[in-house]
Design a protein around this motif. Structure first.
Motif, PDB file in Angstrom:
ATOM      1  N   GLU A 203       1.457   5.341   0.775  1.00 39.17           N
ATOM      2  CA  GLU A 203       1.149   6.467   1.731  1.00 39.17           C
ATOM      3  C   GLU A 203       1.141   7.736   1.297  1.00 39.17           C
ATOM      4  O   GLU A 203       2.199   8.218   0.550  1.00 39.17           O
TER       5      GLU A 203
ATOM      6  N   ARG B  89       0.726  -1.218  -0.050  1.00 34.58           N
ATOM      7  CA  ARG B  89      -0.055  -0.061  -0.135  1.00 34.58           C
ATOM      8  C   ARG B  89       0.910   1.143   0.097  1.00 34.58           C
ATOM      9  O   ARG B  89       2.043   1.330   0.696  1.00 34.58           O
TER      10      ARG B  89
ATOM     11  N   GLY C 157       5.478  11.417   0.446  1.00 29.56           N
ATOM     12  CA  GLY C 157       4.511  10.181   0.327  1.00 29.56           C
ATOM     13  C   GLY C 157       5.475   8.925  -0.029  1.00 29.56           C
ATOM     14  O   GLY C 157       6.460   8.925  -0.328  1.00 29.56           O
ATOM     15  N   ARG C 158       4.887   7.582  -0.009  1.00 28.70           N
ATOM     16  CA  ARG C 158       5.319   6.315  -0.262  1.00 28.70           C
ATOM     17  C   ARG C 158       4.563   5.787  -1.446  1.00 28.70           C
ATOM     18  O   ARG C 158       3.506   5.529  -1.341  1.00 28.70           O
TER      19      ARG C 158
ATOM     20  N   THR D 201      -1.923   4.983  -4.970  1.00 25.98           N
ATOM     21  CA  THR D 201      -0.985   6.439  -5.104  1.00 25.98           C
ATOM     22  C   THR D 201      -0.766   6.532  -6.792  1.00 25.98           C
ATOM     23  O   THR D 201      -0.719   5.648  -7.626  1.00 25.98           O
TER      24      THR D 201
END
Length: 317
Positions: free
Chosen positions: A73, A71, A210-211, A216
């Motif tokens: 981030e 997931r 963010g990751r 994303t």
């Protein structure tokens, strides 16, 4: 200095490929214009959804990492929302269509235009903006959404950055965007020529960087007219000490990549040769297509791809 005319495509990371295709084709009514693989990771599909012809400025593309993928981030240096245009008369139609299918919708207004905000199955922020003006998007005659209610290509993207200045400088000094107003902390930039898919909004965030992962956006691509113009953009980046990739052949366009100082990966892409380079217009997206240099490995590639039956479109059964 070269000037982009606006957005070319947006590429994001999805989870389950079936849920991804069912949402963007079956619900949002985009056409499945290309089913291929990530050239840099051939065990991953690369899906393209757009208007009937896959016109630049209409295509959202995905790398489905499957539900087991990491997931992402959300944070600074990422795309907060992808916005599509819809006809002004289609707002109520889309509220009803989305809510009937269990998608929560929030109504808003921004720069005088009605906006519908919601998320896709992986949590990617989407918006429908009731915008006037002409669009070159070609309606899908057999799509699940009536032609006069279909999405009309991109309106804009919203990028979240820690500090406005460095990203704004790339937009204006490298890509040729112009400042076009501020509202409630949102800074709007519009490509020099204006018109279709020409808007980028910047918002500042105090979130950590963010990751990348499922849910994303991977990169935002802008239009370049030719490979020669890509070379000019590459020079413009280098003059500002921003590293770029080489110019890459992506089968349906040539591309140049650079990560702007705020952390967002920018791409510049040409319009040619387009999605009919390896499929007839009527057959777009109907089968897995591979670039010539991967055809010899087709059997191995197909064996490692996740199960996928094609998008479920209302009326297909």
């Amino acid at each position: 200095m070269p000037v982009t005319t606006g957005l070319h495509h947006v590429t994001a990371i999805a989870g389950d490929p079936q849920a991804n295709a069912d949402f963007y084709v079956g619900l949002l009514g985009l056409r499945f214009v290309k089913r291929t693989v990530n050239h840099d990771d051939t065990g991953t599909y690369h899906f393209y959804f757009g208007d009937y012809e896959g016109t630049p400025g209409t295509n959202v593309t995905f790398f489905p990492w499957t539900e087991r993928g990491r997931r992402g981030e959300f944070g600074a240096g990422q795309t907060r929302a992808i916005a599509y245009r819809i006809p002004v008369a289609a707002v109520d139609y889309w509220v009803d269509r989305l809510e009937t299918n269990g998608v929560a919708v929030e109504r808003a207004e921004r720069f005088g235009e009605p906006v519908l905000r919601f998320e896709d199955p992986d949590g990617i922020g989407l918006e429908l903006v009731a915008a006037g003006g002409e669009s070159p998007a070609v309606p899908w005659p057999d799509g699940p959404v009536p032609a006069d209610r279909q999405l009309q290509g991109f309106h804009s993207v919203t990028l979240a950055v820690e500090s406005l200045g460095p990203t704004a400088d790339v937009l204006t000094d490298v890509l040729g965007f112009e400042e076009d107003g501020t509202e409630d902390g949102r800074h709007r930039y519009r490509s020099g020529p204006g018109g279709f898919a020409a808007v980028v909004d910047l918002v500042e965030t105090d979130a950590d960087r963010g990751r990348m992962g499922v849910g994303t956006v991977h990169h935002v691509a802008f239009r370049a007219e030719s490979v020669a113009e890509l070379r000019e953009f590459r020079t413009a980046y280098h003059e500002r000490d921003i590293r770029t990739s080489d110019i890459v052949d992506r089968s349906y366009f040539h591309a140049l990549y650079a990560r702007e100082p705020g952390g967002v990966l920018f791409e510049l892409s040409t319009p040619e040769p387009g999605f009919t380079a390896d499929e007839a217009l009527a057959d777009l997206g109907s089968s897995l297509v591979l670039p010539e240099w991967l055809e010899a490995d087709r059997e191995a590639i197909e064996a490692q791809l996740p199960a996928f039956d094609g998008p479920t479109v209302p009326g297909d059964g």
